[in-house]
Design a protein around this motif. Structure first.
Motif, short mmCIF file in Angstrom:
data_model
loop_
_atom_site.label_atom_id
_atom_site.label_comp_id
_atom_site.label_asym_id
_atom_site.label_seq_id
_atom_site.Cartn_x
_atom_site.Cartn_y
_atom_site.Cartn_z
N THR A 2 62.41 -73.77 -3.43
CA THR A 2 61.87 -74.20 -2.30
C THR A 2 62.81 -75.35 -1.52
O THR A 2 62.93 -75.46 -0.39
CB THR A 2 60.58 -74.97 -2.64
OG1 THR A 2 59.77 -73.96 -3.24
CG2 THR A 2 59.92 -75.36 -1.36
N MET A 43 65.41 -74.12 0.95
CA MET A 43 64.81 -73.40 2.34
C MET A 43 65.08 -74.56 3.45
O MET A 43 65.39 -75.82 3.21
CB MET A 43 63.43 -73.20 2.23
CG MET A 43 63.19 -72.06 1.21
SD MET A 43 61.51 -71.98 0.64
CE MET A 43 60.82 -71.22 2.26
N GLU A 50 68.82 -74.88 6.00
CA GLU A 50 68.74 -73.90 4.81
C GLU A 50 70.01 -73.91 4.17
O GLU A 50 71.02 -74.02 4.67
CB GLU A 50 68.37 -72.48 5.46
CG GLU A 50 68.13 -71.57 4.33
CD GLU A 50 67.87 -70.14 4.74
OE1 GLU A 50 67.92 -70.06 6.21
OE2 GLU A 50 67.87 -69.01 4.15
N ALA A 55 55.97 -75.25 -0.23
CA ALA A 55 56.91 -74.35 0.66
C ALA A 55 55.85 -74.17 2.05
O ALA A 55 56.49 -73.47 3.10
CB ALA A 55 57.25 -73.01 0.05
#
Length: 200
Positions: free
Chosen positions: A65, A68, A92, A144
């Motif tokens: 997570t 990301m 990211e 997330a």
DNA sequence: GTACGGATGCCCT
DNA sequence: GGGCATCCGTACG
């Protein structure tokens, strides 16, 4: 107004951690809104930070997570008991995160008291990362989830603090991190009663 | 499969 | 101020 996605894409996680002081964090769960303004944060600076779960570019089912794109929640379990809420930042692949350690509650007091099994308002209702998550109804099932969602978001309501009003000190509970444990990545509002224990 | 330790908080003294 | 609950995530075999 919600902080826009672009706010979270900044690659300076320490600066962002400082910037989140005074911002309002809300959750809306089952139609009930709870929240308050952030008075304590800690920055976790990606793969070069020994205190971070992502140190050494470590990607696991838990830490993925953090890799990301910024602007989402990272929630994990600590000590087998406490849920911890972090804001993922940067682009990211760059696993930056900011741990929200304390808020000053403003909205949904009754619901927060209920979630914390408390009768009467005391500063420890949202003092410490585990307490913040519990009071706001945050658990791993919102890991997330986007901070642009209607479940969880952060607002700028014009509240700000000067540098004199904010302390920058080493982080809590990261003794295992060697020299990185000394970095002044913990920010808090001096004298605020909701700031977690080590507040000297 | 199994062992180990952790980004803590609460209750007791 | 100190002890301890509590259990998942991770590494290693």
């Amino acid at each position: 107004m919600k902080l826009p996605e672009s706010f979270y894409l900044n690659s300076d996680v320490v600066h962002l951690s400082r910037s989140l002081i005074g911002k309002y964090l809300f959750t809306c769960i089952d139609g009930v809104t709870t929240g308050g303004y952030i008075v304590e944060t800690e920055a976790y600076n990606g793969i070069i930070d020994r205190a971070s779960h992502s140190f050494g570019n470590k990607i696991t089912p838990r830490t993925k997570t953090m890799f990301m794109q910024g602007g989402i929640a990272y929630v994990y379990l600590c000590y087998g008991i406490h849920e911890m809420f972090n804001v993922v930042t940067s682009v990211e692949g760059q696993p930056h995160a900011i741990l929200i350690r304390a808020i000053q509650p403003t909205d949904g007091l009754d619901e927060m008291l209920y979630r914390r099994n408390m009768i009467k308002l005391k500063p420890n209702i949202t003092s410490g990362p585990g307490s913040v998550a519990k009071a706001l109804g945050i658990s791993r099932n919102i890991n997330a989830v986007s901070l642009q969602s209607d479940v969880l978001w952060i607002e700028d309501r014009g509240l700000s603090f000067t540098d004199d009003e904010i302390a920058a000190v080493p982080r809590v509970g990261v003794d295992y991190a060697g020299d990185d444990a000394l970095l002044p990545y913990r920010f808090y509002v001096k004298g605020n009663p909701y700031v977690s224990k080590p507040n000297k």
